[in-house]
Motif scaffolding. Structure first.
Motif, PDB file in Angstrom:
ATOM      1  N   GLN A  91     -13.480  -2.442  16.319  1.00 34.76           N
ATOM      2  CA  GLN A  91     -13.021  -1.810  15.086  1.00 34.76           C
ATOM      3  C   GLN A  91     -11.789  -0.957  15.344  1.00 34.76           C
ATOM      4  OE1 GLN A  91     -15.977  -0.327  12.242  1.00 34.76           O
ATOM      5  NE2 GLN A  91     -14.936   1.629  12.456  1.00 34.76           N
ATOM      6  N   LEU A  92     -10.770  -1.150  14.509  1.00 31.32           N
ATOM      7  CA  LEU A  92      -9.542  -0.369  14.613  1.00 31.32           C
ATOM      8  C   LEU A  92      -9.565   0.770  13.600  1.00 31.32           C
ATOM      9  CD1 LEU A  92      -6.682  -0.062  15.794  1.00 31.32           C
ATOM     10  CD2 LEU A  92      -5.894  -1.589  13.984  1.00 31.32           C
ATOM     11  N   ALA A  93      -9.890   0.448  12.353  1.00 29.86           N
ATOM     12  CA  ALA A  93      -9.907   1.476  11.308  1.00 29.86           C
ATOM     13  C   ALA A  93     -10.743   1.009  10.124  1.00 29.86           C
ATOM     14  CB  ALA A  93      -8.487   1.774  10.844  1.00 29.86           C
ATOM     15  N   VAL A  94     -11.328   1.975   9.437  1.00 29.84           N
ATOM     16  CA  VAL A  94     -12.078   1.754   8.203  1.00 29.84           C
ATOM     17  C   VAL A  94     -11.579   2.782   7.212  1.00 29.84           C
ATOM     18  CG1 VAL A  94     -14.353   1.868   7.112  1.00 29.84           C
ATOM     19  CG2 VAL A  94     -14.133   0.932   9.413  1.00 29.84           C
ATOM     20  N   GLY A  95     -11.370   2.374   5.968  1.00 28.39           N
ATOM     21  CA  GLY A  95     -10.889   3.358   5.009  1.00 28.39           C
ATOM     22  C   GLY A  95     -10.862   2.855   3.588  1.00 28.39           C
ATOM     23  N   ASP A  96     -10.354   3.708   2.720  1.00 26.23           N
ATOM     24  CA  ASP A  96     -10.215   3.429   1.295  1.00 26.23           C
ATOM     25  C   ASP A  96      -8.782   3.674   0.873  1.00 26.23           C
ATOM     26  OD1 ASP A  96     -13.024   2.982   0.631  1.00 26.23           O
ATOM     27  OD2 ASP A  96     -13.273   5.120   1.063  1.00 26.23           O
ATOM     28  N   PHE A  97      -8.343   2.922  -0.112  1.00 25.19           N
ATOM     29  CA  PHE A  97      -7.040   3.108  -0.743  1.00 25.19           C
ATOM     30  C   PHE A  97      -7.343   3.468  -2.182  1.00 25.19           C
ATOM     31  CE2 PHE A  97      -3.225   1.366  -2.910  1.00 25.19           C
ATOM     32  CZ  PHE A  97      -2.262   2.087  -2.239  1.00 25.19           C
ATOM     33  N   ASP A  98      -7.084   4.719  -2.553  1.00 32.17           N
ATOM     34  CA  ASP A  98      -7.493   5.242  -3.856  1.00 32.17           C
ATOM     35  C   ASP A  98      -6.321   5.498  -4.795  1.00 32.17           C
ATOM     36  OD1 ASP A  98     -10.205   5.238  -3.154  1.00 32.17           O
ATOM     37  OD2 ASP A  98     -10.028   7.188  -2.192  1.00 32.17           O
ATOM     38  N   GLN A  99      -5.402   4.545  -4.876  1.00 32.57           N
ATOM     39  CA  GLN A  99      -4.295   4.655  -5.826  1.00 32.57           C
ATOM     40  C   GLN A  99      -4.442   3.566  -6.883  1.00 32.57           C
ATOM     41  OE1 GLN A  99      -0.488   4.698  -3.901  1.00 32.57           O
ATOM     42  NE2 GLN A  99      -1.075   6.274  -2.466  1.00 32.57           N
ATOM     43  N   GLU A 100      -4.025   3.878  -8.077  1.00 33.75           N
ATOM     44  CA  GLU A 100      -4.149   2.898  -9.155  1.00 33.75           C
ATOM     45  C   GLU A 100      -3.244   1.693  -8.910  1.00 33.75           C
ATOM     46  OE1 GLU A 100      -4.583   3.396 -13.745  1.00 33.75           O
ATOM     47  OE2 GLU A 100      -2.447   3.361 -13.252  1.00 33.75           O
ATOM     48  N   ILE A 101      -3.804   0.529  -9.150  1.00 39.45           N
ATOM     49  CA  ILE A 101      -3.061  -0.733  -9.071  1.00 39.45           C
ATOM     50  C   ILE A 101      -3.242  -1.436 -10.402  1.00 39.45           C
ATOM     51  CG2 ILE A 101      -2.858  -2.954  -7.897  1.00 39.45           C
ATOM     52  CD1 ILE A 101      -4.393  -1.597  -5.517  1.00 39.45           C
ATOM     53  N   ARG A 102      -2.137  -1.872 -10.989  1.00 37.32           N
ATOM     54  CA  ARG A 102      -2.190  -2.637 -12.244  1.00 37.32           C
ATOM     55  C   ARG A 102      -1.550  -3.994 -12.012  1.00 37.32           C
ATOM     56  NH1 ARG A 102      -3.604  -0.231 -16.963  1.00 37.32           N
ATOM     57  NH2 ARG A 102      -3.777   2.020 -16.930  1.00 37.32           N
ATOM     58  N   VAL A 103      -2.212  -5.036 -12.520  1.00 38.44           N
ATOM     59  CA  VAL A 103      -1.677  -6.390 -12.429  1.00 38.44           C
ATOM     60  C   VAL A 103      -1.607  -6.942 -13.845  1.00 38.44           C
ATOM     61  CG1 VAL A 103      -1.888  -8.657 -11.359  1.00 38.44           C
ATOM     62  CG2 VAL A 103      -2.838  -6.641 -10.204  1.00 38.44           C
ATOM     63  N   PRO A 104      -0.389  -7.214 -14.340  1.00 37.17           N
ATOM     64  CA  PRO A 104      -0.248  -7.737 -15.704  1.00 37.17           C
ATOM     65  C   PRO A 104      -0.952  -9.086 -15.876  1.00 37.17           C
ATOM     66  CG  PRO A 104       1.865  -6.992 -14.836  1.00 37.17           C
ATOM     67  CD  PRO A 104       0.896  -6.984 -13.698  1.00 37.17           C
ATOM     68  N   ALA A 105      -1.209  -9.444 -17.115  1.00 35.16           N
ATOM     69  CA  ALA A 105      -1.841 -10.719 -17.443  1.00 35.16           C
ATOM     70  C   ALA A 105      -1.035 -11.879 -16.862  1.00 35.16           C
ATOM     71  CB  ALA A 105      -1.933 -10.867 -18.963  1.00 35.16           C
ATOM     72  N   ASN A 106      -1.743 -12.877 -16.315  1.00 31.68           N
ATOM     73  CA  ASN A 106      -1.120 -14.088 -15.758  1.00 31.68           C
ATOM     74  C   ASN A 106       0.017 -13.772 -14.800  1.00 31.68           C
ATOM     75  OD1 ASN A 106      -2.788 -15.927 -17.304  1.00 31.68           O
ATOM     76  ND2 ASN A 106      -1.638 -15.167 -19.070  1.00 31.68           N
TER      77      ASN A 106
END
Length: 136
Positions: free
Chosen positions: A60-75
């Motif tokens: 194991q190198l690293a374990v973590g979370d990314f807690d920033q908003e991500i938005r992906v438009p339709a299609n």
């Protein structure tokens, strides 16, 4: 339909006396006719350590979370760059062989909690090699 989450690249961003930062570039594709949104992504990254018989042991190198908003438009699709910090004390014995060979065999896996409008978890996984000059 299920969003598609894949790891596009994995690169070394910085290195110092105590550790460094890797950046995972994740591709999120939205095949739906409505926008997707997430505020959380988690990951586990591991590197391979070969023994004298060339058997691979994953460390194991690293374990973590990314807690920033991500938005992906339709299609549509988007890329997200996720910093992964690591310390040499955690990966101690791996550094010398990596420097000797100049290659890191890695794997990354995790989950993205997607709201579309119902929240669901989408897994992702990727394996590859990083050389001191770039990703293969």
């Amino acid at each position: 339909r299920q969003p598609v989450v894949t790891l596009d690249t994995f690169r070394l961003e910085s290195i110092g006396l105590r550790g460094g930062t890797l950046v995972a570039r994740v591709h999120v594709e939205n095949p739906n006719g409505y926008d997707l949104r997430t505020e959380r992504l988690d990951y586990t990254s591991e590197v391979a350590e070969a023994d004298a018989s060339d058997d691979v042991d994953w460390r194991q190198l690293a374990v973590g979370d990314f807690d920033q908003e991500i938005r992906v438009p339709a299609n549509s699709a988007t890329y997200v760059e996720i910093p992964i910090d690591f310390s040499f004390s955690e990966v101690g014995g791996l550094i010398r062989p990596i420097l000797d060979r100049g290659v890191i065999q890695y794997r990354v896996r995790g989950r993205v909690d997607v709201e579309d409008p119902v929240t669901r978890t989408v897994p992702y996984r990727h394996e590859g090699r990083v050389t001191l000059s770039g990703v293969r």
